[in-house]
Motif scaffolding. Structure first.
Motif, PDB file in Angstrom:
ATOM      1  N   ILE A 114       0.831  -1.209   0.000  1.00 41.43           N
ATOM      2  CA  ILE A 114       0.000   0.000   0.000  1.00 41.43           C
ATOM      3  C   ILE A 114       0.863   1.256   0.000  1.00 41.43           C
ATOM      4  O   ILE A 114       1.800   1.396   0.783  1.00 41.43           O
ATOM      5  N   ASP A 115       0.539   2.152  -0.912  1.00 37.52           N
ATOM      6  CA  ASP A 115       1.226   3.440  -1.014  1.00 37.52           C
ATOM      7  C   ASP A 115       0.471   4.433  -0.125  1.00 37.52           C
ATOM      8  O   ASP A 115      -0.497   5.061  -0.558  1.00 37.52           O
ATOM      9  N   TRP A 116       0.915   4.561   1.118  1.00 37.29           N
ATOM     10  CA  TRP A 116       0.182   5.400   2.066  1.00 37.29           C
ATOM     11  C   TRP A 116       0.217   6.885   1.721  1.00 37.29           C
ATOM     12  O   TRP A 116      -0.821   7.562   1.852  1.00 37.29           O
ATOM     13  N   PRO A 117       1.327   7.450   1.278  1.00 40.31           N
ATOM     14  CA  PRO A 117       1.296   8.868   0.886  1.00 40.31           C
ATOM     15  C   PRO A 117       0.264   9.139  -0.214  1.00 40.31           C
ATOM     16  O   PRO A 117      -0.473  10.136  -0.156  1.00 40.31           O
ATOM     17  N   GLU A 118       0.195   8.259  -1.216  1.00 43.63           N
ATOM     18  CA  GLU A 118      -0.775   8.438  -2.290  1.00 43.63           C
ATOM     19  C   GLU A 118      -2.200   8.235  -1.780  1.00 43.63           C
ATOM     20  O   GLU A 118      -3.128   8.946  -2.168  1.00 43.63           O
ATOM     21  N   THR A 119      -2.370   7.256  -0.893  1.00 45.28           N
ATOM     22  CA  THR A 119      -3.690   7.005  -0.301  1.00 45.28           C
ATOM     23  C   THR A 119      -4.185   8.234   0.451  1.00 45.28           C
ATOM     24  O   THR A 119      -5.339   8.651   0.297  1.00 45.28           O
ATOM     25  N   PHE A 120      -3.308   8.828   1.252  1.00 43.80           N
ATOM     26  CA  PHE A 120      -3.695  10.012   2.014  1.00 43.80           C
ATOM     27  C   PHE A 120      -3.934  11.207   1.101  1.00 43.80           C
ATOM     28  O   PHE A 120      -4.847  12.002   1.342  1.00 43.80           O
ATOM     29  N   ARG A 121      -3.119  11.339   0.050  1.00 40.40           N
ATOM     30  CA  ARG A 121      -3.312  12.460  -0.877  1.00 40.40           C
ATOM     31  C   ARG A 121      -4.674  12.363  -1.555  1.00 40.40           C
ATOM     32  O   ARG A 121      -5.412  13.360  -1.630  1.00 40.40           O
ATOM     33  N   GLN A 122      -5.006  11.185  -2.042  1.00 38.67           N
ATOM     34  CA  GLN A 122      -6.298  11.011  -2.713  1.00 38.67           C
ATOM     35  C   GLN A 122      -7.462  11.156  -1.728  1.00 38.67           C
ATOM     36  O   GLN A 122      -8.513  11.688  -2.080  1.00 38.67           O
ATOM     37  N   THR A 123      -7.256  10.693  -0.498  1.00 37.48           N
ATOM     38  CA  THR A 123      -8.301  10.832   0.520  1.00 37.48           C
ATOM     39  C   THR A 123      -8.592  12.300   0.792  1.00 37.48           C
ATOM     40  O   THR A 123      -9.756  12.723   0.880  1.00 37.48           O
ATOM     41  N   GLU A 124      -7.535  13.111   0.930  1.00 37.65           N
ATOM     42  CA  GLU A 124      -7.725  14.548   1.173  1.00 37.65           C
ATOM     43  C   GLU A 124      -8.505  15.197   0.044  1.00 37.65           C
ATOM     44  O   GLU A 124      -9.378  16.040   0.278  1.00 37.65           O
ATOM     45  N   ALA A 125      -8.202  14.804  -1.194  1.00 39.39           N
ATOM     46  CA  ALA A 125      -8.909  15.364  -2.343  1.00 39.39           C
ATOM     47  C   ALA A 125     -10.388  14.974  -2.327  1.00 39.39           C
ATOM     48  O   ALA A 125     -11.277  15.802  -2.610  1.00 39.39           O
ATOM     49  N   LEU A 126     -10.666  13.729  -1.964  1.00 40.50           N
ATOM     50  CA  LEU A 126     -12.053  13.254  -1.913  1.00 40.50           C
ATOM     51  C   LEU A 126     -12.824  13.922  -0.782  1.00 40.50           C
ATOM     52  O   LEU A 126     -13.988  14.305  -0.952  1.00 40.50           O
ATOM     53  N   ALA A 128     -12.267  16.829   0.435  1.00 41.35           N
ATOM     54  CA  ALA A 128     -12.521  18.213   0.018  1.00 41.35           C
ATOM     55  C   ALA A 128     -13.762  18.285  -0.874  1.00 41.35           C
ATOM     56  O   ALA A 128     -14.553  19.226  -0.773  1.00 41.35           O
ATOM     57  N   LYS A 129     -13.937  17.278  -1.727  1.00 44.65           N
ATOM     58  CA  LYS A 129     -15.098  17.263  -2.628  1.00 44.65           C
ATOM     59  C   LYS A 129     -16.416  17.156  -1.879  1.00 44.65           C
ATOM     60  O   LYS A 129     -17.421  17.726  -2.288  1.00 44.65           O
ATOM     61  N   VAL A 130     -16.400  16.402  -0.770  1.00 47.05           N
ATOM     62  CA  VAL A 130     -17.650  16.222  -0.018  1.00 47.05           C
ATOM     63  C   VAL A 130     -17.760  17.192   1.157  1.00 47.05           C
ATOM     64  O   VAL A 130     -18.717  17.131   1.937  1.00 47.05           O
ATOM     65  N   GLY A 131     -16.789  18.088   1.284  1.00 42.08           N
ATOM     66  CA  GLY A 131     -16.856  19.123   2.314  1.00 42.08           C
ATOM     67  C   GLY A 131     -16.545  18.641   3.712  1.00 42.08           C
ATOM     68  O   GLY A 131     -17.039  19.196   4.703  1.00 42.08           O
ATOM     69  N   LEU A 132     -15.698  17.619   3.835  1.00 45.01           N
ATOM     70  CA  LEU A 132     -15.333  17.085   5.143  1.00 45.01           C
ATOM     71  C   LEU A 132     -13.892  17.488   5.455  1.00 45.01           C
ATOM     72  O   LEU A 132     -12.981  17.222   4.671  1.00 45.01           O
ATOM     73  N   ARG A 133     -13.669  18.109   6.596  1.00 47.65           N
ATOM     74  CA  ARG A 133     -12.359  18.674   6.923  1.00 47.65           C
ATOM     75  C   ARG A 133     -11.505  17.772   7.817  1.00 47.65           C
ATOM     76  O   ARG A 133     -10.397  18.145   8.185  1.00 47.65           O
ATOM     77  N   GLU A 134     -12.010  16.609   8.164  1.00 47.47           N
ATOM     78  CA  GLU A 134     -11.243  15.703   9.022  1.00 47.47           C
ATOM     79  C   GLU A 134      -9.982  15.204   8.325  1.00 47.47           C
ATOM     80  O   GLU A 134      -9.924  15.128   7.099  1.00 47.47           O
TER      81      GLU A 134
END
Length: 504
Positions: A114-126, A128-134
């Motif tokens: 698992i590429d954790w940096p990429e996972t976290f980067r994509q998670t942050e982008a997603l 942001a799309k749904v308006g969740l700041r966690e």
């Protein structure tokens, strides 16, 4: 414009029940299409057919998606086409992080790692799309239901969703969370995502839907343009009759005081400095329905649970009286023996054993009533279950049916049956109509009125102000753990309740 989805002549049968009978529906690209109907009408079953939960061969009819006939063998097949379903019971793993939940089964990996940096980067982008700041590393179990719902949508977006199906998405949400979710659906529509929403909240349906399909008794009744559509028209198609009066009329007769609470105080079970209930006193008379109004977090459920066997809180103090005599409610068993019953707001987790039958659930709170020398008399158990099945009009082929197979409204009736079998003097109803349709709500209201006519004392907690106004003789208004006002039926209005909540 040609339809993105066409479901034609879909029929689905379970043992003893025809859940779908030649249902047809079409959904245009980019629209929000609402499906309405009473509990048990077949809405969720239809969506499970569409998403592959019920695979090809288990139903009759044809599904055409994006111009081609599709035969989904399981949910992976439908997801591969961009069809994602979010069930009413969220499918998140509480102990995993947001990032882990979003990409579970769809991991971002290189060489099997698992590429954790990429996972976290994509998670942050997603997020942001749904308006969740966690943060992506936040444990999902620490989020509220509203935020968990947004995580589910982010998860759907990670799978390149084209058709998003939401089953009762706002049933457990606060008003503000509900509005935020509906706003997000409209934003996704602007991005080209098509949605199907199942909802009992007709005001929300009218706000976001382009068209509404009504299903009744497993059959398609109508598909209507939402523009200019009235709630009365939807209700009429849902229940097959006019419902000019959403709340049945009842002759208001209050007798002697049956239940009284004096100076009740409760502290948070974990946060030692936090007081949840402050000097609450109330009275309920025979034949009276008394409401408790308040915003989310006001302390209504905490109050009810603390009174019912101290199921919530610590350092509880105060006095409880039934028919003028002080009673011991320090355990659930003692509360029941004192004449109290509590219908929880969470029927599936706290109110029922879903894997058990209607028969077994009905007698759970009063085993002595069907036992001889500590052994359950099964014929008596069946007799009791049949009695309440008939009295409460529980729609089921048999009392040997598992509760998990019932609609929400019928599950709620089983919870009521369980507590009515204890013959309570005081019945506390916490969100008694949450997640059930208008037809089933009306039946629950009739049951409440029957109880009041029998001289029971009923306490009703509800987040729906029109429900409190339509059903209650008096309403206590609660805010920050204390009562801030009391209104008679004649004095009560949504404006009067809100003014008490927000006053300094």
């Amino acid at each position: 414009m040609s339809a993105l989805l066409q479901m034609q002549s879909i029929s689905k049968t379970f043992p003893g029940v025809k859940a779908l009978d030649n249902v047809s529906i079409d959904v245009a690209p980019g629209e929000i299409h609402a499906i309405c109907g009473e509990n048990g009408a077949g809405k969720s079953t239809l969506m499970k057919v569409l998403s592959g939960v019920y695979p090809i061969g288990s139903y009759d009819g044809q599904i055409t998606y994006d111009g081609e006939v599709v035969n989904f063998r399981d949910i992976r097949d439908s997801e591969a086409k961009g069809i994602i379903i979010i069930h009413q019971e969220l499918a998140l793993i509480p102990l995993l992080t947001i990032a882990e939940n979003i990409f579970l089964g769809n991991e971002r990996a290189r060489g099997g790692v698992i590429d954790w940096p990429e996972t976290f980067r994509q998670t942050e982008a997603l997020l942001a799309k749904v308006g969740l700041r966690e943060a992506p590393g936040t444990i999902v179990g620490k989020l509220g239901v509203g935020k968990q719902q947004l995580v589910e949508i982010a998860k759907a977006l990670s799978r390149n969703v084209r058709l998003l199906i939401l089953d009762e998405p706002t049933a457990a949400l606060s008003e503000s969370d509900s509005q935020a979710l509906l706003d997000l659906l409209l934003e996704l529509k602007g991005q080209g995502v098509t949605s199907i929403i199942i909802s009992h909240k007709l005001n929300e349906v009218r706000r976001v839907a382009d068209r509404v399909t009504v299903i009744r008794d497993g059959a398609t009744i109508s598909t209507l343009d939402a523009k200019g559509l009235t709630e009365d028209k939807i209700v009429r198609d849902m229940v097959g009759r006019d419902m000019a009066h959403r709340y049945p009329e009842r002759e208001r007769r209050a007798g002697e005081v049956v239940f009284e609470l004096r100076n009740w105080n409760v502290w948070h079970p974990e946060q030692r400095e936090r007081q949840m209930i402050r000097d609450v006193s109330l009275t309920v008379r025979a034949g009276e329905v008394v409401g408790i109004a308040g915003l989310m977090g006001a302390g209504r459920t905490e109050l009810a649970m603390s009174v019912f066997g101290r199921s919530y809180g610590r350092n509880i103090s105060g006095q409880a009286f039934v028919r003028g005599q002080e009673v011991d409610v320090s355990t659930v068993d003692r509360a029941i023996k004192a004449g109290l019953a509590y219908v929880t707001e969470d029927r599936k987790t706290l109110g029922l054993i879903l894997e058990q039958t209607i028969r077994r659930n009905t007698i759970l709170a009063n085993l002595d009533g069907v036992s001889r020398r500590g052994v359950v008399d099964e014929s008596r158990e069946t007799e009791v279950a049949e009695k309440y099945r008939s009295a409460l009009r529980i729609r089921t082929p048999s009392v040997f049916q598992k509760v998990m197979n019932l609609s929400g409204g019928n599950q709620q009736k089983v919870v009521l049956a369980k507590w009515l079998f204890t013959a309570p003097d005081v019945l506390v109803l916490d969100e008694p109509t949450r997640g059930i349709d208008v037809g089933a709500k009306y039946e629950i209201y009739n049951i409440i009125n029957d109880l009041s006519r029998e001289g029971r004392a009923v306490v009703m907690i509800s987040s729906e102000m029109p429900e409190l106004l339509g059903m209650c003789d008096r309403i206590y208004v609660m805010n920050q753990g204390g009562f801030v006002g009391e209104l008679t039926a004649e004095e009560a209005s949504q404006e009067a309740i809100m003014s008490l909540i927000v006053r300094e």
